[in-house]
Motif scaffolding. Structure first.
Motif, PDB file in Angstrom:
ATOM      1  N   HIS A 181       0.818  -1.220   0.000  1.00 37.30           N
ATOM      2  CA  HIS A 181       0.000   0.000   0.000  1.00 37.30           C
ATOM      3  C   HIS A 181       0.850   1.268   0.000  1.00 37.30           C
ATOM      4  O   HIS A 181       0.363   2.343   0.310  1.00 37.30           O
ATOM      5  N   THR A 182       2.140   1.098  -0.293  1.00 41.49           N
ATOM      6  CA  THR A 182       3.023   2.268  -0.292  1.00 41.49           C
ATOM      7  C   THR A 182       2.949   2.970  -1.638  1.00 41.49           C
ATOM      8  O   THR A 182       3.206   2.361  -2.671  1.00 41.49           O
ATOM      9  N   VAL A 183       2.601   4.237  -1.605  1.00 34.46           N
ATOM     10  CA  VAL A 183       2.597   4.975  -2.874  1.00 34.46           C
ATOM     11  C   VAL A 183       3.951   5.659  -3.052  1.00 34.46           C
ATOM     12  O   VAL A 183       4.646   5.965  -2.084  1.00 34.46           O
ATOM     13  N   LEU A 184       4.326   5.858  -4.311  1.00 34.53           N
ATOM     14  CA  LEU A 184       5.630   6.421  -4.622  1.00 34.53           C
ATOM     15  C   LEU A 184       5.446   7.800  -5.246  1.00 34.53           C
ATOM     16  O   LEU A 184       4.695   7.956  -6.212  1.00 34.53           O
ATOM     17  N   MET A 185       6.141   8.783  -4.677  1.00 33.70           N
ATOM     18  CA  MET A 185       5.990  10.161  -5.165  1.00 33.70           C
ATOM     19  C   MET A 185       7.350  10.751  -5.508  1.00 33.70           C
ATOM     20  O   MET A 185       8.375  10.318  -4.992  1.00 33.70           O
ATOM     21  N   GLY A 216      17.024   9.355 -12.718  1.00 32.66           N
ATOM     22  CA  GLY A 216      17.507   7.980 -12.599  1.00 32.66           C
ATOM     23  C   GLY A 216      17.245   7.338 -11.252  1.00 32.66           C
ATOM     24  O   GLY A 216      17.504   6.156 -11.071  1.00 32.66           O
ATOM     25  N   GLU A 217      16.722   8.104 -10.268  1.00 34.52           N
ATOM     26  CA  GLU A 217      16.519   7.492  -8.958  1.00 34.52           C
ATOM     27  C   GLU A 217      15.238   6.666  -8.894  1.00 34.52           C
ATOM     28  O   GLU A 217      15.046   5.894  -7.962  1.00 34.52           O
ATOM     29  N   ILE A 218      14.365   6.822  -9.893  1.00 28.98           N
ATOM     30  CA  ILE A 218      13.189   5.955  -9.986  1.00 28.98           C
ATOM     31  C   ILE A 218      13.225   5.258 -11.333  1.00 28.98           C
ATOM     32  O   ILE A 218      13.283   5.916 -12.379  1.00 28.98           O
ATOM     33  N   SER A 219      13.218   3.940 -11.308  1.00 26.68           N
ATOM     34  CA  SER A 219      13.278   3.176 -12.545  1.00 26.68           C
ATOM     35  C   SER A 219      11.967   3.344 -13.335  1.00 26.68           C
ATOM     36  O   SER A 219      10.885   3.413 -12.763  1.00 26.68           O
ATOM     37  N   GLN A 220      12.103   3.401 -14.660  1.00 30.49           N
ATOM     38  CA  GLN A 220      10.905   3.601 -15.481  1.00 30.49           C
ATOM     39  C   GLN A 220       9.968   2.400 -15.437  1.00 30.49           C
ATOM     40  O   GLN A 220       8.802   2.517 -15.795  1.00 30.49           O
ATOM     41  N   ASP A 221      10.498   1.234 -14.990  1.00 30.93           N
ATOM     42  CA  ASP A 221       9.616   0.067 -14.953  1.00 30.93           C
ATOM     43  C   ASP A 221       8.514   0.223 -13.907  1.00 30.93           C
ATOM     44  O   ASP A 221       7.601  -0.577 -13.827  1.00 30.93           O
ATOM     45  N   LEU A 222       8.606   1.296 -13.090  1.00 31.88           N
ATOM     46  CA  LEU A 222       7.556   1.531 -12.107  1.00 31.88           C
ATOM     47  C   LEU A 222       6.432   2.408 -12.650  1.00 31.88           C
ATOM     48  O   LEU A 222       5.392   2.542 -12.010  1.00 31.88           O
ATOM     49  N   ASP A 223       6.651   3.000 -13.826  1.00 35.04           N
ATOM     50  CA  ASP A 223       5.713   4.019 -14.303  1.00 35.04           C
ATOM     51  C   ASP A 223       4.277   3.505 -14.423  1.00 35.04           C
ATOM     52  O   ASP A 223       3.337   4.254 -14.207  1.00 35.04           O
ATOM     53  N   ARG A 224       4.127   2.201 -14.771  1.00 36.64           N
ATOM     54  CA  ARG A 224       2.774   1.674 -14.958  1.00 36.64           C
ATOM     55  C   ARG A 224       2.164   1.162 -13.657  1.00 36.64           C
ATOM     56  O   ARG A 224       1.005   0.766 -13.627  1.00 36.64           O
ATOM     57  N   ASP A 225       2.973   1.130 -12.629  1.00 39.20           N
ATOM     58  CA  ASP A 225       2.480   0.637 -11.343  1.00 39.20           C
ATOM     59  C   ASP A 225       1.455   1.627 -10.786  1.00 39.20           C
ATOM     60  O   ASP A 225       1.709   2.833 -10.761  1.00 39.20           O
ATOM     61  N   PRO A 226       0.311   1.125 -10.343  1.00 44.43           N
ATOM     62  CA  PRO A 226      -0.712   2.056  -9.833  1.00 44.43           C
ATOM     63  C   PRO A 226      -0.244   2.823  -8.593  1.00 44.43           C
ATOM     64  O   PRO A 226      -0.815   3.854  -8.246  1.00 44.43           O
TER      65      PRO A 226
END
Lengths: 177, 644
Positions: free
Chosen positions: B299-303, B310-320
């Motif tokens: 339930h952790t949201v990422l902001m 580069g500190e957030i991988s693009q593979d997370l972009d589709r994650d709700p």
């Protein structure tokens, strides 16, 4: 001329040096309301812990120990030490108004201490900052002096000083290679 | 009086809640924007002027979109930095003029505290869209809005904030805002980018709350094989030392309360605001889909305030759970809500009245703010009150800049009635307090400033002469000889004098070298208070107008008149290193009077002079002295009461 590494300080001598530094710190800073030690990663932190322990034994006075990591800042690239993948600066107490004793294994160019002074300045407003080192090998490039020195090494011998501490290297010694 | 939004602290809790609530309505209206009457026309006929002295795509476009959506119009200069500012117009004048064209101003500026200066001169409300590394309140509103939308509430949620926490202004104001709403905060600084101690102190003072401090490794451990992110609250005795990571982590796990994160807020390294030579290879917190696979992160949201580096991988972009694009999208409805309320003058602070942070007794004659990026060091400010006092127990007191919130040590205090000054030390606190109440307090940057204002020291008896003009000459000869002895190649040498007396001594040394060797050595002037990242050449030297001396790969000799505690010398070294990496730095002083508080030892000393703490040594040089002669004098301070 022999190439065999000479042992400058063995375990017992390091123990005596640590005890002597602890005595000297107590003598000089006894009146300080707040005395804290901050080790420079990595070996300086272990030495700082030992000095703090000695001070506690001698004066029944708890001395907090912090750590600062200067690897992101250091500019003395001519001295690549084996980098310990370690945590970063960790000073979890206030240094405001405290006498801060900065502890490192070797003092040479003084560049490390200069950076450490800046980092400490960013952490608070200490009353004073003093420096304790196990080995002072001279060759200063910055006008820094140590307040407490375990062993001075002359210019000729100072080519390579290796400080080993049991926590990281399995044994305590200062070797000249 | 116009209502301005300069800092998140200018908004009351209820005002923030009301903005967040209205922003939700705006967001719903934006979805139905095709329908007639869906959007409020609350800014119809009104004009917003956007003044951006620093590039910013998202902030600017979302402000402008918000204004258009409210039925208003926008005017702006294409690039403030290249228009009026380059013609030398002050920010104050620009704000004054532009506020006659518009109903609301939006300002982005590179100096800390710029928003407050502009607001003092604007006749219409001003919204701060970021001033230097000081405040960026609308970003914080967007962050709070996104968090509240995702979690339903701000109260009691746990938010981890990671990355460059030293310079990131968004992280600074978010932490303070979250503490206000009683959220739990975990901070995860990249190494060397720790949260400033004063900020944590402030949060502790204001909200009685100390955020938990964690390390990037803790989150990595989570991604590897630890089942939950457990963190020990920041209790000093446990956080004192972690060197053997694994061991310590286990030890902490055993004692710790589990923490589940409601949100993880990442920031990028602030390369453009960096004032040191940090490596790019430092350990920086990075997250990818592995990090978020752990069940405790369900339930952790990422902001992230974007742009990311580069500190957030693009593979997370589709994650709700990845909310950073929604966060950016929230910019329009949140700014619509804010602009609407500002135009209705229902939120914000008034500048220059009792309701602002200017406390009674803020100083009139004052020192300079210690923050080199503060607007008050760049432009004249209107307000007589530039500081407020911050008092702590045990006689500590410092000044807090009203513009940039930076803290400045009190150096010299004076009494307006007796026209006397004294160096400020903690035992003087009683006087500071009494003089303040009598409206007699003056605070100076330096003894020099006090003496220029015709104040005399509280001192006992006449000055005693310590060195004559001849002795000073001889000492300078010896210093010069010693410097030359240690410098094989004169072309590598740079002499840098500490303003003001040190600079004249440095000039004399350079003249001696020219006379002895026929060589011209570069001479720089260092202003310890200035804090820039260059060192200008000696003014008036031929052909060096506006030039800087080269520090990198040179042997630098810093020259000052007196060394005492060493704090000035330490700052001078820091200035030199900001200007480049020297081959070496040496320190030459005319007088070493002892009482060192720092591990510094001058390389060359003209005269060692043991002194008592209450004594003061002054080097008077013919260039600066009314009597045009050189001498070093010593005198004692006395307790002001004894002098009276």
């Amino acid at each position: 001329m022999t190439d065999a590494p000479a042992i400058l300080l063995d375990g017992a001598a390091i123990g005596r040096a640590v005890a002597r530094i602890a005595h000297q710190i107590l003598e000089r800073d006894r009146a300080a309301d707040r005395l804290v030690l901050v080790g420079v990663r990595s070996r300086g932190v272990h030495l700082a812990r030992r000095i703090a322990q000695k001070i506690e034994e001698l004066a029944a006075r708890a001395v907090p120990v912090g750590a600062i990591d200067i690897t992101p800042y250091r500019d003395d690239v001519e001295e690549p030490r084996d980098r310990i993948e370690g945590p970063e600066t960790d000073v979890a107490f206030s240094i405001d108004d405290a006498v801060v004793v900065l502890v490192d294994d070797v003092l040479a160019t003084g560049r490390t201490v200069r950076v450490a002074l800046d980092i400490l300045g960013g952490l608070g407003r200490p009353h004073a900052i003093q420096v304790a080192v196990l080995v002072d090998r001279g060759n200063r490039e910055v006008p820094i002096r140590a307040d407490f020195v375990g062993q001075n090494v002359s210019d000729a011998e100072s080519r390579r000083v290796h400080v080993r501490v049991r926590e990281l290297d399995g044994r305590d010694e200062v070797a000249l290679a | 009086m116009s209502r301005h939004v300069l800092a998140i602290a200018d908004l009351a809790d209820e005002e923030i809640e009301s903005i967040l609530h209205r922003a939700e309505e705006m967001e719903a209206a934006l979805v139905r924007r095709g329908d007639a009457g869906a959007l409020p026309r609350s800014a119809a006929g009104r004009i917003m002027a956007t003044l951006f002295y620093e590039p910013s795509t998202r902030t600017r476009l979302s402000f402008e979109a918000a204004m258009w959506r409210l039925g208003g119009a926008v005017i702006s200069a294409s690039d403030m930095k290249s228009s009026s500012a380059s013609k030398g117009e002050t920010l104050a004048d620009t704000a004054k003029v532009v506020s006659s064209y518009a109903d609301v101003l939006v300002l982005r500026h590179f100096w800390d505290g710029a928003a407050r200066v502009a607001a003092e001169h604007a006749d219409v409300p001003l919204i701060n869209a970021g001033d230097g590394s000081h405040e960026h309140p609308t970003q914080t509103l967007c962050d709070l809005y996104t968090l509240k939308r995702a979690k339903g509430t701000l109260r009691g949620i746990t938010v981890a904030i990671g990355g460059d926490l030293k310079r990131g202004r968004t992280a600074h104001s978010l932490v303070r805002a979250l503490a206000r709403f009683k959220a739990k905060i975990v901070i995860i600084p990249a190494r060397g980018m720790e949260f400033p101690g004063w900020l944590l102190q402030k949060v502790a003072e204001e909200h009685g709350y100390r955020p938990t401090v964690a390390r990037p490794g803790d989150l990595k451990a989570l991604a590897r094989d630890v089942n939950a992110l457990y963190l020990v609250p920041a209790r000093p005795h446990q956080l004192t030392l972690f060197t053997d990571t694994e061991f310590d982590l286990e030890e902490r796990l055993a004692e710790a309360e589990p923490i589940t994160l409601d949100a993880l807020y990442m920031t990028r390294p602030q390369r453009e605001r960096r004032d040191d030579t940090t490596d790019d290879g430092v350990e920086y917190l990075r997250v990818d889909s592995d990090t978020f696979e752990d069940p405790t992160m369900r339930h952790t949201v990422l902001m992230h305030p974007l742009p990311r580096t580069g500190e957030i991988s693009q593979d997370l972009d589709r994650d709700p759970r990845a909310l950073y694009f929604r966060q950016a999208a929230s910019g329009v409805p949140v700014r619509m809500a804010l602009v609407e309320m500002v135009l209705a003058e229902r939120v914000g602070c008034e500048v220059g009245t009792a309701s602002t942070r200017a406390e009674p007794g803020a100083t009139r004659v004052g020192p300079r703010c210690a923050n080199p990026n503060c607007i008050t060091r760049r432009e004249e400010v209107q307000s007589e009150r530039r500081f407020r006092f911050h008092r702590e127990p045990a006689g500590r007191a410092h000044l807090v800049c009203l513009y940039c919130d930076h803290e400045t040590r009190i150096q010299v205090i004076g009494n307006r009635k007796s026209k006397r000054y004294h160096l400020y030390e903690e035992p003087m606190y009683g006087y500071l307090d009494a003089w303040l109440r009598e409206d007699a307090l003056v605070i100076f940057d330096s003894v020099k400033q006090a003496e220029e204002a015709a104040y005399k020291p509280y001192k006992l008896g006449p000055q005693k002469s310590i060195m004559s003009a001849q002795e000073i000459d001889r000492a300078l000869d010896e210093l010069t000889d010693a410097i030359l002895r240690d410098t094989p190649e004169l072309k590598d040498l740079v002499i840098v004098g500490v303003r003001t007396a040190g600079a004249f001594l440095a000039q004399r040394i350079v003249e001696r070298i020219r006379a002895l060797r026929g060589a011209a050595v570069d001479l720089g002037v260092l202003d310890v208070q200035g804090g820039g990242d260059t060192i200008p050449s000696w003014p008036g030297a031929p052909g060096v107008e506006g030039a800087n001396v080269t520090i990198a790969d040179h042997h630098v000799v810093i020259v000052d008149d007196v060394i005492n505690t060493g704090w000035t010398a330490k700052d001078a070294l820091a200035c030199v290193w900001r200007a480049g990496r020297p081959l070496s730095a040496r320190l030459a002083v005319l007088v070493d009077r002892g009482h060192r508080q720092l591990p510094l030892k001058p390389t060359y000393v003209g005269k060692h002079l043991p002194t008592a703490p209450h004594e003061r040594v002054r080097v008077r040089l013919r260039e600066l002295d009314r009597e045009h002669r050189d001498r070093v004098v010593i005198y004692s301070y006395v307790d002001p009461k004894a002098a009276a």
